[in-house]
Design an enzyme around this catalytic site. Structure first.
Site, mmCIF file in Angstrom:
data_model
loop_
_atom_site.group_PDB
_atom_site.id
_atom_site.type_symbol
_atom_site.label_atom_id
_atom_site.label_comp_id
_atom_site.label_asym_id
_atom_site.label_seq_id
_atom_site.Cartn_x
_atom_site.Cartn_y
_atom_site.Cartn_z
ATOM 1 N N HIS A 143 104.621 33.099 -9.038
ATOM 2 C CA HIS A 143 104.238 33.219 -10.121
ATOM 3 C C HIS A 143 102.947 32.802 -10.646
ATOM 4 O O HIS A 143 102.662 32.195 -10.444
ATOM 5 C CB HIS A 143 105.602 32.712 -10.486
ATOM 6 C CG HIS A 143 105.470 31.183 -11.002
ATOM 7 N ND1 HIS A 143 104.639 30.378 -11.961
ATOM 8 C CD2 HIS A 143 106.116 30.171 -9.973
ATOM 9 C CE1 HIS A 143 104.897 28.616 -12.027
ATOM 10 N NE2 HIS A 143 105.930 28.846 -11.124
ATOM 11 N N ASP B 222 102.982 32.962 -14.443
ATOM 12 C CA ASP B 222 102.962 31.901 -15.599
ATOM 13 C C ASP B 222 102.874 30.107 -15.376
ATOM 14 O O ASP B 222 103.009 29.902 -14.432
ATOM 15 C CB ASP B 222 103.837 32.690 -16.565
ATOM 16 C CG ASP B 222 105.162 31.939 -15.908
ATOM 17 O OD1 ASP B 222 105.183 32.122 -14.294
ATOM 18 O OD2 ASP B 222 106.379 31.677 -16.529
ATOM 19 N N ASP C 8 101.548 24.106 -10.159
ATOM 20 C CA ASP C 8 102.509 25.286 -10.380
ATOM 21 C C ASP C 8 102.024 26.070 -11.043
ATOM 22 O O ASP C 8 102.068 26.370 -12.556
ATOM 23 C CB ASP C 8 103.442 23.953 -10.936
ATOM 24 C CG ASP C 8 104.766 24.993 -11.428
ATOM 25 O OD1 ASP C 8 105.301 26.388 -10.468
ATOM 26 O OD2 ASP C 8 105.583 24.729 -11.749
ATOM 27 N N GLU D 32 108.192 33.145 -14.506
ATOM 28 C CA GLU D 32 109.194 31.819 -13.702
ATOM 29 C C GLU D 32 109.203 30.896 -14.417
ATOM 30 O O GLU D 32 110.757 30.498 -14.982
ATOM 31 C CB GLU D 32 108.252 31.715 -12.477
ATOM 32 C CG GLU D 32 109.152 31.003 -11.389
ATOM 33 C CD GLU D 32 109.705 29.444 -12.015
ATOM 34 O OE1 GLU D 32 110.508 28.449 -10.950
ATOM 35 O OE2 GLU D 32 108.728 28.759 -12.253
ATOM 36 N N GLU D 33 108.633 30.768 -15.329
ATOM 37 C CA GLU D 33 108.836 29.188 -16.444
ATOM 38 C C GLU D 33 109.817 29.803 -17.954
ATOM 39 O O GLU D 33 109.883 28.301 -18.387
ATOM 40 C CB GLU D 33 107.098 28.649 -16.694
ATOM 41 C CG GLU D 33 106.617 28.355 -15.540
ATOM 42 C CD GLU D 33 106.900 27.274 -14.911
ATOM 43 O OE1 GLU D 33 107.709 26.697 -14.705
ATOM 44 O OE2 GLU D 33 106.203 26.502 -14.047
ATOM 45 N N GLU E 168 106.644 27.282 -4.133
ATOM 46 C CA GLU E 168 106.485 26.321 -4.995
ATOM 47 C C GLU E 168 106.429 24.880 -4.475
ATOM 48 O O GLU E 168 105.725 24.645 -3.335
ATOM 49 C CB GLU E 168 107.851 26.239 -5.914
ATOM 50 C CG GLU E 168 108.076 28.459 -6.430
ATOM 51 C CD GLU E 168 108.003 27.364 -7.907
ATOM 52 O OE1 GLU E 168 107.454 26.352 -8.461
ATOM 53 O OE2 GLU E 168 108.545 28.840 -8.754
ATOM 54 N N HIS F 82 103.531 19.992 -14.187
ATOM 55 C CA HIS F 82 104.469 20.728 -16.551
ATOM 56 C C HIS F 82 103.517 18.950 -16.646
ATOM 57 O O HIS F 82 104.274 19.320 -18.019
ATOM 58 C CB HIS F 82 105.769 20.268 -15.852
ATOM 59 C CG HIS F 82 106.039 21.851 -15.815
ATOM 60 N ND1 HIS F 82 107.775 21.975 -16.154
ATOM 61 C CD2 HIS F 82 105.712 22.485 -14.442
ATOM 62 C CE1 HIS F 82 108.164 23.079 -15.477
ATOM 63 N NE2 HIS F 82 106.940 23.484 -14.380
#
Ligand SMILES: [Zn+2]
Length: 379
Positions: free
Chosen positions: A69, A71, A102, A136-137, A165, A351
């Site tokens: 992903h 994003d 990530d 995805e997030e 991931e 994150h």
């Protein structure tokens, strides 16, 4: 000359692709892969605010797909970052930037490994494919979930899949996720007859029904798990009931329950057993169910074996197999391609403010991905 994995990561991190925005990241990957693969077919599967890029070769043999992903989660308070979030900065042997772990770093490593594999093995009998989403997030409604619905309809073939991931803990490759538990939630409401507590024959207290049901549900054994997954667990994160005074019972009481379930059971089975228990406590209840992800498990897939061997060759250790952590897009892909694992960089800072990875992780990851492809298709 094509970019190195670090250069490609830098370009991607500079795109402010806070979910579900893509901010040009997929164009960068598309350009890179168009020049690296053999006669690739490019598809833009875009819906609403979400971009999905599927780029693949069309050759005889198996289809191997990398899934990622573009994003990222928002940077949070930028003032708290040591370095600018939308840039890659090297400091003290680490690379900092939103998405380095990530998962723009692995997006780049997957693309570079594919390019290198094709230049080293131009005739290897495999179709290489690459699929990324810009959501995805976030909610992910128009992301991989929707792409897989489309793939199912048109019977798109994918034989093997690696999701990049961030699966690793301390060193790249120390952990492979070879499955994920499922997640299902129920919002349960009991109804009774409201009234004064001094007249028990004229009231029916739904809080009592709820407490009884909660007790039975927390005592229930849903399954015993298996070698790869712990037993199914349930938690009651929320209970609501009562009007706030001590002399009146409410008309209704509700609770929310979430199960993280193993591949030994199913959402349908959990629902059936739960509703039987609820029915033994009350004849006036409602249950609303929300299934957010089915479990998947790969125990003897080709990708898993090739990954274990690649990690051993390059890192010198055996990876731990894990099904822990939250859900990922792998759960959608696993529906059409059960030969699937997740393998990526270290996840200690994902994150968070100052997201970072070790400065060698990208190179190591690219080498592991390349070796994995060679183990599968170039022996
Ligand atoms: Zn991710």
């Amino acid at each position: 000359m094509a970019e190195t994995v670090k250069e490609l990561t830098e370009k991607l991190v500079r795109c402010r692709s806070v979910t579900p925005s893509d901010a040009g990241a997929q164009d960068i990957l598309e350009n890179f892969l168009k020049n690296s693969l053999k006669a690739p077919v490019t598809e833009h599967l875009d819906w609403e605010n979400t971009r999905n890029l599927f780029i693949h070769e069309d050759r005889p043999g198996k289809v191997f797909c990398f899934l990622g992903h573009t994003d990222v989660v928002p940077p949070g308070d930028i003032k708290l970052w040591k370095h600018e979030p939308f840039n890659v900065t090297e400091d003290g042997g680490r690379l900092y930037g939103r998405g380095v772990a990530d998962m723009k770093g692995s997006d780049a490593a997957m693309a570079c490994a594919m390019a290198e594999f094709r230049s080293l093995h131009p005739d290897a009998g495999v179709s290489l494919a690459y699929l990324v989403t810009s959501d995805e997030e976030g909610k992910g409604t128009y992301g991989i979930k929707k792409v897989i619905e489309e793939f199912r309809e048109r019977q798109q073939r994918i034989d093997c899949c690696l999701v990049g991931e961030p699966s690793s803990s301390k060193l790249v490759g120390d952990t492979i996720k070879n499955g994920r538990r499922g997640s299902v939630t129920a919002e349960i409401t009991f109804h009774g007859t409201a009234g004064h507590v001094a007249y028990p024959d004229k009231i029916h207290n739904p809080v009592h029904d709820l407490v009884k049901a909660a007790h039975l549900l927390t005592e229930a054994v849903w399954d015993r798990g298996n070698d790869f997954m712990p037993p199914t667990s349930m938690q009651i994160p929320n209970i609501k009931g009562g009007v706030g005074v001590n002399n009146m019972v409410p008309e209704s009481a509700s609770m929310e329950i979430n199960w993280r379930y193993s591949s030994e059971t199913s959402a349908a089975e959990i629902r059936k057993r739960t509703e039987e228990i609820l029915a033994s406590c009350s004849d006036r209840f409602e249950a609303e169910w929300d299934l957010s992800g089915e479990p998947f498990l790969s125990t003897d897939g080709l990708v898993l074996e090739a990954a274990k061997a690649a990690i051993k060759e390059i890192q010198g250790f055996d990876p731990l197999l894990s099904t822990g952590g939250g859900t990922s897009d792998g759960r959608f892909m696993a529906k059409i391609c059960p030969d699937l694992i997740e393998l990526g960089p270290t996840n200690g800072s994902i994150h968070k403010i100052d997201e970072n990875i070790g400065k060698d992780e990208l190179d190591v990851l690219e080498r592991i991905y390349l070796r994995l492809l060679e183990n599968l298709f170039a022996s």
